[in-house]
Write a protein that holds these residues in place. Structure first.
Motif, PDB file in Angstrom:
ATOM      1  N   ALA A 130       0.881  -1.131  -0.072  1.00 58.71           N
ATOM      2  CA  ALA A 130      -0.054   0.068  -0.115  1.00 58.71           C
ATOM      3  C   ALA A 130       0.952   1.244   0.015  1.00 58.71           C
ATOM      4  O   ALA A 130       2.163   1.138   0.175  1.00 58.71           O
ATOM      5  N   THR A 131       0.258   2.420  -0.049  1.00 62.32           N
ATOM      6  CA  THR A 131       1.148   3.594  -0.066  1.00 62.32           C
ATOM      7  C   THR A 131       2.043   3.743   1.258  1.00 62.32           C
ATOM      8  O   THR A 131       1.343   3.483   2.339  1.00 62.32           O
ATOM      9  N   GLY A 132       3.230   3.715   1.058  1.00 63.37           N
ATOM     10  CA  GLY A 132       4.231   3.973   2.347  1.00 63.37           C
ATOM     11  C   GLY A 132       4.405   2.553   3.050  1.00 63.37           C
ATOM     12  O   GLY A 132       4.795   2.443   3.988  1.00 63.37           O
ATOM     13  N   LEU A 133       4.019   1.343   2.350  1.00 64.48           N
ATOM     14  CA  LEU A 133       4.243   0.161   2.968  1.00 64.48           C
ATOM     15  C   LEU A 133       4.738  -0.946   2.027  1.00 64.48           C
ATOM     16  O   LEU A 133       4.449  -0.962   0.790  1.00 64.48           O
ATOM     17  N   ILE A 134       5.734  -1.624   2.296  1.00 60.00           N
ATOM     18  CA  ILE A 134       6.301  -2.922   1.686  1.00 60.00           C
ATOM     19  C   ILE A 134       6.119  -4.040   2.675  1.00 60.00           C
ATOM     20  O   ILE A 134       6.671  -4.135   3.804  1.00 60.00           O
ATOM     21  N   ALA A 135       5.601  -5.301   2.109  1.00 62.23           N
ATOM     22  CA  ALA A 135       5.405  -6.290   2.944  1.00 62.23           C
ATOM     23  C   ALA A 135       6.246  -7.506   2.630  1.00 62.23           C
ATOM     24  O   ALA A 135       6.532  -7.617   1.572  1.00 62.23           O
ATOM     25  N   PHE A 136       6.869  -8.189   3.876  1.00 56.92           N
ATOM     26  CA  PHE A 136       7.689  -9.392   3.786  1.00 56.92           C
ATOM     27  C   PHE A 136       6.967 -10.534   4.284  1.00 56.92           C
ATOM     28  O   PHE A 136       5.938 -10.225   5.141  1.00 56.92           O
ATOM     29  N   PRO A 137       7.474 -11.653   4.367  1.00 58.33           N
ATOM     30  CA  PRO A 137       6.588 -12.587   4.848  1.00 58.33           C
ATOM     31  C   PRO A 137       6.274 -12.729   6.537  1.00 58.33           C
ATOM     32  O   PRO A 137       5.317 -13.024   6.797  1.00 58.33           O
ATOM     33  N   SER A 138       7.231 -12.086   7.191  1.00 58.04           N
ATOM     34  CA  SER A 138       7.135 -12.013   8.499  1.00 58.04           C
ATOM     35  C   SER A 138       6.855 -10.740   9.049  1.00 58.04           C
ATOM     36  O   SER A 138       7.002 -10.594  10.416  1.00 58.04           O
ATOM     37  N   SER A 139       7.148  -9.609   8.351  1.00 62.74           N
ATOM     38  CA  SER A 139       7.161  -8.363   8.751  1.00 62.74           C
ATOM     39  C   SER A 139       6.797  -7.374   7.728  1.00 62.74           C
ATOM     40  O   SER A 139       6.619  -7.680   6.386  1.00 62.74           O
ATOM     41  N   MET A 140       6.432  -6.097   8.023  1.00 64.34           N
ATOM     42  CA  MET A 140       6.146  -4.937   7.056  1.00 64.34           C
ATOM     43  C   MET A 140       7.046  -3.784   7.346  1.00 64.34           C
ATOM     44  O   MET A 140       7.344  -3.749   8.433  1.00 64.34           O
ATOM     45  N   VAL A 141       7.444  -3.067   6.266  1.00 60.93           N
ATOM     46  CA  VAL A 141       8.111  -1.802   6.316  1.00 60.93           C
ATOM     47  C   VAL A 141       7.347  -0.617   6.069  1.00 60.93           C
ATOM     48  O   VAL A 141       6.761  -0.637   5.018  1.00 60.93           O
ATOM     49  N   ASN A 142       7.120   0.208   6.972  1.00 67.20           N
ATOM     50  CA  ASN A 142       6.755   1.411   6.565  1.00 67.20           C
ATOM     51  C   ASN A 142       7.578   2.654   6.089  1.00 67.20           C
ATOM     52  O   ASN A 142       8.725   2.656   6.558  1.00 67.20           O
ATOM     53  N   ILE A 143       7.422   3.062   4.828  1.00 67.45           N
ATOM     54  CA  ILE A 143       8.321   3.987   4.113  1.00 67.45           C
ATOM     55  C   ILE A 143       7.762   5.501   4.210  1.00 67.45           C
ATOM     56  O   ILE A 143       6.617   5.552   4.262  1.00 67.45           O
TER      57      ILE A 143
END
Length: 183
Positions: free
Chosen positions: A170-183
């Motif tokens: 989503a806007t400002g978000l990158i998802a990984f299998p066990s975590s998400m990163v807010n950018i």
């Protein structure tokens, strides 16, 4: 009339996708046909090399398509002359041999298509598919990765880097299998 509108809209969309694809191939120096794409990469050797980071940011059977798309991208890059040593692949790798897979050890990204899992070198699997490794790989930081085989992008200022990230986001978000990163 409604059917004609749908047909025209779909045609316009497909034309736009093809234009973006051709433009991306040209910028990376990937040439299918010199007449269609201009100067070939072999005529432009001083432009550096192509490096690629391919990431499936999800796991689980319900996200089959993300890993299948990454495997397909791997083969597409190789078919267009990108060196295997210049491709780093991150995928949880829990789909090809999943108990729900009716074709054990295989992945397909299109109906009646080829097995795209065969021949893919997965550099980072399972918990090694995470934001810290992703950033370290992009930065060429071998000491910053954990798990996997330690492979990173060893690019220089003349090289081109292609990043393909297949997942939800989503806007400002990158998802990984066990975590998400807010950018």
């Amino acid at each position: 009339m409604k059917l004609l509108f749908i047909f025209l809209a779909l045609s316009l969309y497909l034309l736009q996708v093809e234009c973006y694809r051709r433009r991306a191939y040209t910028r990376l120096g990937l040439v299918e046909d010199d007449d269609d794409y201009g100067e070939s990469s072999s005529e432009n050797d001083d432009a550096g090399e192509i490096w690629a980071l391919l990431v499936a940011g999800s796991n689980g059977w319900y996200n089959y398509r993300h890993q299948a798309d990454v495997a397909h991208a791997y083969h597409t890059l190789k078919q267009h002359g990108v060196k295997e040593d210049n491709i780093v692949t991150m995928m949880y790798d829990d789909i090809a041999n999943n108990q729900q897979n009716p074709y054990p050890g295989q992945l397909f990204n299109s109906p009646n298509g080829k097995d795209v899992y065969k021949g893919v070198k997965v550099d980072y699997k399972g918990e090694a598919v995470n934001p810290q490794n992703f950033l370290a790989i992009l930065q060429g930081d071998e000491s910053g990765v954990s798990g996997g085989n330690g492979k990173v992008l060893k690019s220089n200022e003349k090289d081109k880097i292609f990043v393909f990230f297949s997942d939800h986001g989503a806007t400002g978000l990158i998802a990984f299998p066990s975590s998400m990163v807010n950018i």
